[in-house]
Write an enzyme that holds these catalytic residues in place. Structure first.
Site, short mmCIF file in Angstrom:
data_model
loop_
_atom_site.label_atom_id
_atom_site.label_comp_id
_atom_site.label_asym_id
_atom_site.label_seq_id
_atom_site.Cartn_x
_atom_site.Cartn_y
_atom_site.Cartn_z
N SER A 140 3.61 11.42 -3.98
CA SER A 140 2.36 10.93 -4.71
C SER A 140 2.12 11.90 -5.93
O SER A 140 2.49 13.35 -5.95
CB SER A 140 1.13 11.03 -3.72
OG SER A 140 -0.08 10.65 -4.37
N TYR A 153 -4.08 14.97 3.14
CA TYR A 153 -3.13 14.28 2.53
C TYR A 153 -2.32 14.73 1.47
O TYR A 153 -0.86 14.54 1.33
CB TYR A 153 -3.83 12.88 2.06
CG TYR A 153 -3.05 11.81 1.13
CD1 TYR A 153 -2.31 11.02 1.84
CD2 TYR A 153 -3.17 11.92 -0.34
CE1 TYR A 153 -1.60 10.03 1.10
CE2 TYR A 153 -2.23 10.93 -0.99
CZ TYR A 153 -1.43 10.00 -0.44
OH TYR A 153 -0.69 9.15 -0.87
N1 LIG Z 1 -1.94 3.50 -3.15
C1 LIG Z 1 -1.84 4.57 -4.06
O1 LIG Z 1 -2.92 4.77 -4.68
C2 LIG Z 1 -0.59 5.45 -3.76
C3 LIG Z 1 -0.63 6.30 -4.57
C4 LIG Z 1 0.33 7.35 -4.42
C5 LIG Z 1 1.34 7.37 -3.48
N2 LIG Z 1 1.13 6.37 -2.53
C6 LIG Z 1 2.02 6.23 -1.30
O2 LIG Z 1 2.68 5.04 -1.27
C7 LIG Z 1 3.25 4.68 -0.04
C8 LIG Z 1 2.70 3.05 0.15
O3 LIG Z 1 1.38 2.89 -0.06
P1 LIG Z 1 0.73 1.56 -0.48
O4 LIG Z 1 0.05 1.73 -1.63
O5 LIG Z 1 1.79 0.58 -0.94
O6 LIG Z 1 -0.21 1.25 0.69
P2 LIG Z 1 -0.23 0.18 1.51
O7 LIG Z 1 -0.22 -1.35 1.00
O8 LIG Z 1 -1.51 0.43 2.74
O9 LIG Z 1 1.17 -0.10 2.45
C9 LIG Z 1 1.35 0.90 3.58
C10 LIG Z 1 2.48 0.49 4.46
O10 LIG Z 1 2.76 1.22 5.27
C11 LIG Z 1 2.37 0.61 6.71
N3 LIG Z 1 2.11 1.59 7.87
C12 LIG Z 1 1.07 2.30 7.81
N4 LIG Z 1 0.66 2.70 9.11
C13 LIG Z 1 1.92 2.60 9.63
C14 LIG Z 1 2.27 2.98 10.99
N5 LIG Z 1 1.47 3.90 11.93
N6 LIG Z 1 3.56 2.73 11.38
C15 LIG Z 1 4.24 1.79 10.64
N7 LIG Z 1 4.04 1.65 9.39
C16 LIG Z 1 2.64 1.79 8.91
C17 LIG Z 1 1.62 -0.57 6.38
O11 LIG Z 1 2.12 -1.24 7.39
P3 LIG Z 1 0.98 -2.50 7.90
O12 LIG Z 1 0.53 -3.15 6.71
O13 LIG Z 1 1.87 -3.27 9.14
O14 LIG Z 1 -0.07 -1.81 8.38
C18 LIG Z 1 2.17 -0.83 5.08
O15 LIG Z 1 3.26 -1.61 5.42
C19 LIG Z 1 2.29 5.42 0.86
O16 LIG Z 1 3.16 6.66 1.47
C20 LIG Z 1 1.36 6.10 0.05
O17 LIG Z 1 0.84 7.67 0.59
C21 LIG Z 1 0.05 5.35 -2.47
#
Ligand SMILES: NC(=O)c1ccc[n+]([C@@H]2O[C@H](COP(=O)([O-])OP(=O)(O)OC[C@H]3O[C@@H](n4cnc5c(N)ncnc54)[C@H](OP(=O)(O)O)[C@@H]3O)[C@@H](O)[C@H]2O)c1
Length: 263
Positions: A140, A153
Site C-alpha cells: 500500500s 496497518y
Molecule cells: N482499498 C484500498 O484503498 C487499498 C489501498 C492500498 C492497498 N490495499 C490493499 O489491497 C488489498 C485488497 O484490498 P481491496 O481494496 O480489494 O479490499 P476488499 O474488496 O475488502 O478485498 C479484500 C479481500 O480479502 C479477503 N479477506 C479479508 N479477510 C480475510 C480473511 N480473514 N481470510 C481470507 N480472506 C480474507 C476478502 O474476502 P471476503 O470478501 O470473503 O471477506 C476480500 O476478497 C488489501 O491487501 C489491502 O490492504 C487496499
C-alpha cells in the site's frame, strides 16, 4: 489450462479485477477467501464474462495460524503447479492505538503480515526449485511513511514492501528467474476495504490521489507482463511518490493528516 494463478481474496475488490486479466489470458484461477457464498457468486459472474475460465475455490480464514499450510496442502493435493501467487487479501483497522480493540489488530497482523510471510515462504521454495514463477504481494502507499490512526496497518504494509523488495533483490543477485513484485496502490474508491475497516468517511478515499480497482488491476497486469519489480498504482500516486522523496518529513506528515481527516 496451461498456467495457474493463486489469489487470496480473489472473489472481490482488486483480487477480482486482476482475476479478469488472468482468466482472459487462459490461467486457471485458485481463489481463497473468507466467504464461500461470495466466491460462488463471483465465480458465476466471471464465468459469464469469460467462458471456459476454470476457477477453484477454498474457503479459508487467513487470519488463522495454520491457514497458509492448509492452502499449500490444498494445492499439493490437487497437483496444481503455481505459476503466479498473488497475496492480496488484507484488511485495515482505523483509529487511535489506545482505542482500537487489540484482537482486531492481531487479526490484521495475522492476515496482512504473518499469513503473507508464510504463503511467500511456502510457495517461493517450489518456485526457486523450478527456477520459475512470480509472487505478487499487495502492499500500500501506507507503507511509504508513518500513518497515524493507521499505525499498525501501515506497519504491516511497510513489512510487505520491505520483505518483498528485499527478496526480489536476493533473487536478482542470484540470477534467479523467480520474481517477487511489490504493488503499492493508493486509496481505492470502489472496493469493500474502506467499509470493512469503517473508514468510509476518510478524506483519503475522495482525495487527490485515489484510484479504482480497474486501474490497479491494469497496472498489476501490465507491470507483470513488463517484468516490473515495484508497481505504484495509479498515476496520481506515482507523481506524488516522486515529489514526496524531496518533501521534508514535517510537510509529509501535514499532508498525511489531511488525508486521514474525516469528511
Ligand atoms: N482499498 C484500498 O484503498 C487499498 C489501498 C492500498 C492497498 N490495499 C490493499 O489491497 C488489498 C485488497 O484490498 P481491496 O481494496 O480489494 O479490499 P476488499 O474488496 O475488502 O478485498 C479484500 C479481500 O480479502 C479477503 N479477506 C479479508 N479477510 C480475510 C480473511 N480473514 N481470510 C481470507 N480472506 C480474507 C476478502 O474476502 P471476503 O470478501 O470473503 O471477506 C476480500 O476478497 C488489501 O491487501 C489491502 O490492504 C487496499
Amino acid at each position: 489450462m496451461s498456467k495457474t494463478v493463486l489469489i487470496s481474496g480473489g472473489s472481490s475488490g482488486i483480487g477480482y479485477t486482476v482475476s479478469e486479466y488472468f482468466a482472459k489470458a487462459g490461467y486457471r484461477l485458485l481463489w481463497i477467501s473468507l466467504l464461500e457464498d461470495e466466491m460462488k457468486i463471483a465465480k458465476s459472474k466471471l464465468q459469464e464474462e469469460i467462458a471456459d475460465s476454470e476457477i477453484n475455490t477454498l474457503e479459508q480464514d487467513l487470519c488463522l495460524p495454520n491457514a497458509a499450510h492448509k492452502v499449500y496442502d490444498w494445492v499439493k493435493e490437487n497437483n496444481w503447479k503455481i505459476d503466479v501467487l498473488i497475496n492480496n487479501a488484507g484488511i485495515g483497522v482505523y483509529g487511535h492505538i489506545h482505542e482500537i480493540d487489540m484482537d482486531q489488530e492481531l487479526a490484521m497482523i495475522n492476515l496482512n503480515l504473518i499469513n503473507l510471510y508464510k504463503m511467500t515462504r511456502l510457495f517461493l521454495k517450489d518456485m526457486i526449485h523450478k527456477n520459475k514463477g512470480t509472487i505478487i504481494n499487495i502492499s500500500s502507499n501506507s507503507s511509504f511513511q508513518p500513518t497515524p490512526k493507521l499505525s499498525v496497518y501501515g506497519a504491516t504494509k511497510a513489512f510487505v514492501s520491505h520483505f518483498s523488495r528485499s527478496i526480489n533483490e536476493e533473487l536478482k543477485n542470484s540470477n534467479s528467474k523467480v520474481k517477487v513484485i511489490c504493488v503499492c496502490p493508493s486509496a481505492i474508491r470502489d472496493t469493500n476495504f474502506k467499509k470493512a475497516g469503517k473508514m468510509e468517511n476518510l478524506k483519503t478515499f475522495s482525495g487527490l490521489a485515489t484510484t479504482t480497482s480497474k486501474e490497479v488491476a491494469k497496472d498489476i497486469w501490465e507491470g507483470f507482463l513488463k517484468g516490473k519489480d515495484f508497481i505504484i498504482s495509479g498515476w496520481k500516486m506515482r507523481i506524488l511518490y516522486r515529489i514526496s522523496a524531496i518533501i521534508p518529513y514535517k510537510i509529509q506528515q501535514f499532508l498525511v493528516r489531511q488525508e486521514i481527516k474525516e469528511v
